[in-house]
Scaffold this motif. Structure first.
Motif, PDB file in Angstrom:
ATOM      1  N   ARG B  61      10.611  21.942   3.084  1.00 52.63           N
ATOM      2  CA  ARG B  61      10.751  22.412   4.458  1.00 52.63           C
ATOM      3  C   ARG B  61       9.368  22.857   4.947  1.00 52.63           C
ATOM      4  NH1 ARG B  61      12.916  28.221   5.634  1.00 52.63           N
ATOM      5  NH2 ARG B  61      11.117  28.020   7.002  1.00 52.63           N
ATOM      6  N   GLY B  62       9.278  23.191   6.253  1.00 48.69           N
ATOM      7  CA  GLY B  62       8.062  23.760   6.792  1.00 48.69           C
ATOM      8  C   GLY B  62       8.456  24.907   7.702  1.00 48.69           C
ATOM      9  N   PRO B  63       7.863  26.094   7.562  1.00 44.70           N
ATOM     10  CA  PRO B  63       6.912  26.393   6.501  1.00 44.70           C
ATOM     11  C   PRO B  63       7.601  26.638   5.156  1.00 44.70           C
ATOM     12  CG  PRO B  63       7.287  28.322   7.881  1.00 44.70           C
ATOM     13  CD  PRO B  63       8.082  27.212   8.474  1.00 44.70           C
ATOM     14  N   GLU B  64       6.825  26.445   4.088  1.00 42.82           N
ATOM     15  CA  GLU B  64       7.323  26.720   2.737  1.00 42.82           C
ATOM     16  C   GLU B  64       6.152  27.178   1.879  1.00 42.82           C
ATOM     17  OE1 GLU B  64      10.223  24.605  -0.590  1.00 42.82           O
ATOM     18  OE2 GLU B  64       8.814  23.341   0.494  1.00 42.82           O
ATOM     19  N   LEU B  65       6.381  28.271   1.160  1.00 39.72           N
ATOM     20  CA  LEU B  65       5.388  28.769   0.198  1.00 39.72           C
ATOM     21  C   LEU B  65       5.878  28.427  -1.202  1.00 39.72           C
ATOM     22  CD1 LEU B  65       4.642  32.177   1.881  1.00 39.72           C
ATOM     23  CD2 LEU B  65       2.846  30.582   1.167  1.00 39.72           C
ATOM     24  N   VAL B  86     -12.055  29.077 -10.778  1.00 42.03           N
ATOM     25  CA  VAL B  86     -11.147  27.970 -10.486  1.00 42.03           C
ATOM     26  C   VAL B  86     -11.075  27.805  -8.970  1.00 42.03           C
ATOM     27  CG1 VAL B  86      -8.769  27.147 -10.639  1.00 42.03           C
ATOM     28  CG2 VAL B  86      -9.784  28.353 -12.574  1.00 42.03           C
ATOM     29  N   LEU B  87     -11.349  26.587  -8.525  1.00 40.51           N
ATOM     30  CA  LEU B  87     -11.220  26.242  -7.107  1.00 40.51           C
ATOM     31  C   LEU B  87      -9.911  25.471  -6.931  1.00 40.51           C
ATOM     32  CD1 LEU B  87     -12.355  25.922  -4.197  1.00 40.51           C
ATOM     33  CD2 LEU B  87     -13.613  23.922  -5.014  1.00 40.51           C
ATOM     34  N   VAL B  88      -8.996  26.038  -6.161  1.00 41.25           N
ATOM     35  CA  VAL B  88      -7.712  25.390  -5.883  1.00 41.25           C
ATOM     36  C   VAL B  88      -7.795  24.844  -4.466  1.00 41.25           C
ATOM     37  CG1 VAL B  88      -5.209  25.680  -5.815  1.00 41.25           C
ATOM     38  CG2 VAL B  88      -6.590  27.055  -7.402  1.00 41.25           C
ATOM     39  N   TYR B  89      -7.664  23.530  -4.319  1.00 42.08           N
ATOM     40  CA  TYR B  89      -8.038  22.852  -3.084  1.00 42.08           C
ATOM     41  C   TYR B  89      -6.940  21.901  -2.612  1.00 42.08           C
ATOM     42  CZ  TYR B  89     -10.958  20.272   0.214  1.00 42.08           C
ATOM     43  OH  TYR B  89     -11.472  19.715   1.351  1.00 42.08           O
ATOM     44  N   SER B  90      -6.399  22.154  -1.420  1.00 42.80           N
ATOM     45  CA  SER B  90      -5.413  21.263  -0.805  1.00 42.80           C
ATOM     46  C   SER B  90      -6.137  20.197   0.001  1.00 42.80           C
ATOM     47  CB  SER B  90      -4.502  22.078   0.130  1.00 42.80           C
ATOM     48  OG  SER B  90      -3.900  21.239   1.098  1.00 42.80           O
ATOM     49  N   ARG B  91      -5.810  18.926  -0.243  1.00 39.68           N
ATOM     50  CA  ARG B  91      -6.510  17.836   0.447  1.00 39.68           C
ATOM     51  C   ARG B  91      -5.819  17.483   1.769  1.00 39.68           C
ATOM     52  NH1 ARG B  91      -7.765  12.852  -2.975  1.00 39.68           N
ATOM     53  NH2 ARG B  91      -9.432  12.610  -1.439  1.00 39.68           N
ATOM     54  N   HIS B  92      -5.408  18.511   2.515  1.00 39.43           N
ATOM     55  CA  HIS B  92      -4.620  18.280   3.722  1.00 39.43           C
ATOM     56  C   HIS B  92      -5.079  19.171   4.871  1.00 39.43           C
ATOM     57  CE1 HIS B  92      -1.944  15.819   1.326  1.00 39.43           C
ATOM     58  NE2 HIS B  92      -2.082  16.738   0.381  1.00 39.43           N
ATOM     59  N   THR B  93      -4.676  18.779   6.088  1.00 39.51           N
ATOM     60  CA  THR B  93      -5.024  19.562   7.278  1.00 39.51           C
ATOM     61  C   THR B  93      -3.808  20.296   7.850  1.00 39.51           C
ATOM     62  OG1 THR B  93      -4.746  17.565   8.614  1.00 39.51           O
ATOM     63  CG2 THR B  93      -6.978  18.101   7.904  1.00 39.51           C
ATOM     64  N   THR B  94      -2.662  20.148   7.199  1.00 40.49           N
ATOM     65  CA  THR B  94      -1.474  20.908   7.620  1.00 40.49           C
ATOM     66  C   THR B  94      -0.762  21.542   6.418  1.00 40.49           C
ATOM     67  OG1 THR B  94      -0.121  18.884   7.634  1.00 40.49           O
ATOM     68  CG2 THR B  94      -1.091  19.568   9.734  1.00 40.49           C
ATOM     69  N   ALA B  95      -1.459  21.613   5.287  1.00 40.48           N
ATOM     70  CA  ALA B  95      -0.972  22.362   4.122  1.00 40.48           C
ATOM     71  C   ALA B  95      -2.176  23.081   3.527  1.00 40.48           C
ATOM     72  CB  ALA B  95      -0.341  21.436   3.082  1.00 40.48           C
ATOM     73  N   GLY B  96      -2.016  24.363   3.240  1.00 39.47           N
ATOM     74  CA  GLY B  96      -3.144  25.152   2.751  1.00 39.47           C
ATOM     75  C   GLY B  96      -2.839  25.835   1.431  1.00 39.47           C
ATOM     76  N   ASP B 180       3.727  21.856   7.817  1.00 45.26           N
ATOM     77  CA  ASP B 180       4.262  20.689   8.520  1.00 45.26           C
ATOM     78  C   ASP B 180       5.721  20.470   8.060  1.00 45.26           C
ATOM     79  OD1 ASP B 180       4.266  18.349  10.013  1.00 45.26           O
ATOM     80  OD2 ASP B 180       2.413  17.582   9.144  1.00 45.26           O
ATOM     81  N   HIS B 181       6.259  19.324   8.307  1.00 39.97           N
ATOM     82  CA  HIS B 181       7.597  18.971   7.820  1.00 39.97           C
ATOM     83  C   HIS B 181       7.492  18.646   6.321  1.00 39.97           C
ATOM     84  CE1 HIS B 181       6.870  14.485   7.679  1.00 39.97           C
ATOM     85  NE2 HIS B 181       5.823  14.919   8.346  1.00 39.97           N
ATOM     86  N   PRO B 182       8.586  18.443   5.622  1.00 38.32           N
ATOM     87  CA  PRO B 182       8.518  18.150   4.176  1.00 38.32           C
ATOM     88  C   PRO B 182       7.657  16.924   3.889  1.00 38.32           C
ATOM     89  CG  PRO B 182      10.785  18.628   4.819  1.00 38.32           C
ATOM     90  CD  PRO B 182       9.987  18.522   6.095  1.00 38.32           C
ATOM     91  N   ARG B 183       6.680  17.088   3.003  1.00 38.74           N
ATOM     92  CA  ARG B 183       5.757  15.987   2.701  1.00 38.74           C
ATOM     93  C   ARG B 183       5.321  16.054   1.242  1.00 38.74           C
ATOM     94  NH1 ARG B 183       1.473  15.523   7.672  1.00 38.74           N
ATOM     95  NH2 ARG B 183       0.690  13.901   6.288  1.00 38.74           N
ATOM     96  N   THR B 184       4.635  15.012   0.810  1.00 35.16           N
ATOM     97  CA  THR B 184       4.068  14.973  -0.529  1.00 35.16           C
ATOM     98  C   THR B 184       2.634  15.471  -0.446  1.00 35.16           C
ATOM     99  OG1 THR B 184       5.443  13.042  -0.944  1.00 35.16           O
ATOM    100  CG2 THR B 184       3.699  13.496  -2.538  1.00 35.16           C
TER     101      THR B 184
END
Lengths: 194, 194, 194
Positions: B61-65, B86-96, B180-184
């Protein structure tokens, strides 16, 4: 890299070609003018070191911005690290680390901004101790607003180190930001480099 | 640095001088009390290593933690890195990537906070597919609010590593935040140190 | 780690077991599905190097997002660093560094979002030059809103480097964000790795 890199942070003093004008690599990006004033320069190579320090801050109100710049710079100086970076890390979910200007009126503006962002007067389920069962402590108090503010503030800043100094700009200062009620806060300072 | 550094994260247990009181370096900063409880200590020197791992999260779902703390700590343990980060990095512009507390009621508060910050019910030109021509995909959907929220959340967190553990505070947990909406979603975990 | 790691950033192409399905380490986390698609892999060990570069941006309006991705990638390429990370750092308190999507309509949405977050039309004590005495400059102008926005935006981004490339996702671009009036801005780019 010239010494003026870190002295004053006045960009107009950067003279990449010795004549005060951007060099030939300038181009437009949309409407903005972007100039590479220093191509990547090898600053250091060799066996790196990792240092760790800790400070504890007893805050007096919430919100409160506490300037820790001098203490962090002093720690850096003690390590002898010349090139690298410093990670300033708050081990909390309602106190963060901020880089901004230390101007007393602005600090009051920022307190008001944080209150507009997530007001302690709003309703938070996290504050409803009649229904909450998880992570309850002896000294639990209503701090849902502080957690929400923390989402946008974060708990860390990474600052480059150049020639043994924090590469902060002219107006940049490092602060601990208390968003909760007065508490005892722990900050880790990890200093890495050569 | 004593073992209590990472055990519990209870600041009041820090005993820099063995007597439970701040040491002589304490001073006031405005009204707040700041004490250096550990001067910079050399934790490691030697040939460093860089490890990289990846996780994929299917959000619902969105939002989801989504709490990813244990997975990141397990990855760290596998590298054998004792001191580093440790650098934890999301490769997205609508998931952080977020550090906050994992308390179920608070998580609902944070969802509501994000909606107030930039509501999916507001108007965004990015969502007007009748006029938009850039970066259009097959599965394009209205996510202007998620991009705006992402501006304030960011896509990364850097956590110090001390004695082979993430130096998270008592209440700090690492989350992927779906806006965002549910995504991979793909998360890179870069583990650096000695 | 396969080459598709950085090519396109399409998560569904990640094939950890060569069959396109998550491996046996998948588990549910609440409702979300989390799969470790790459256990920590030693990417590099050896004597690291630290490079530093600088760019200067002449902004044309506030707010303004200026895409600096290509310049940063070019700098990285010149260093020859294959594995490591890049710290992009704005030396300012009213200009930050952002990772988001470069879509023209979205950029207008983000400008409107920033204005809602902290409007230049609001009242800030920092802007009251009849009472302010600290940090006053010749070219002082009303920018309280920009400082408040900067609190939530920050002045830095850290991007992992994999196989000599910024490990940005498919839609991720690096921007300087001007939040003040048009000014000359300095960005440090610290490139670290092996």
């Amino acid at each position: 890299m010239e010494a003026n890199f870190l002295e004053g942070g006045v960009v107009s003093e950067v003279k990449p070609n010795g004549n005060g004008k951007p060099n030939g690599k300038a181009h437009t990006n949309g409407k903005a003018h972007v100039a590479v004033t220093q191509e990547p320069e090898l600053r250091a190579t060799g066996m790196p070191r990792l240092h760790l320090a800790q400070m504890v801050v007893q805050t007096q109100r919430g919100p409160e911005l506490i300037d820790i710049t001098e203490k962090v710079q002093d720690m850096l100086a003690k390590t002898g690290i010349k090139e690298g970076n410093v990670l300033v890390y708050s081990r909390h979910t309602t106190a963060g680390i901020v880089i901004n200007e230390n101007e007393p009126l602005l600090i009051q503006d920022m307190y008001r901004f944080l209150e507009r962002l997530a007001s302690p007067a709003d309703t938070y389920s996290h504050n409803d101790f009649s229904i909450r069962t998880v992570n309850m402590c002896e000294d639990e108090c209503a701090n849902g607003h502080a957690h929400c503010q923390h989402l946008t503030i974060g708990c860390q800043q990474m600052v480059p180190v150049v020639e043994g100094h924090l590469a902060l700009g002219r107006w940049q200062r490092l602060f601990l930001l208390e968003m909760d009620h007065p508490r005892t806060r722990e900050v880790l300072i990890q200093i890495f480099g050569i």
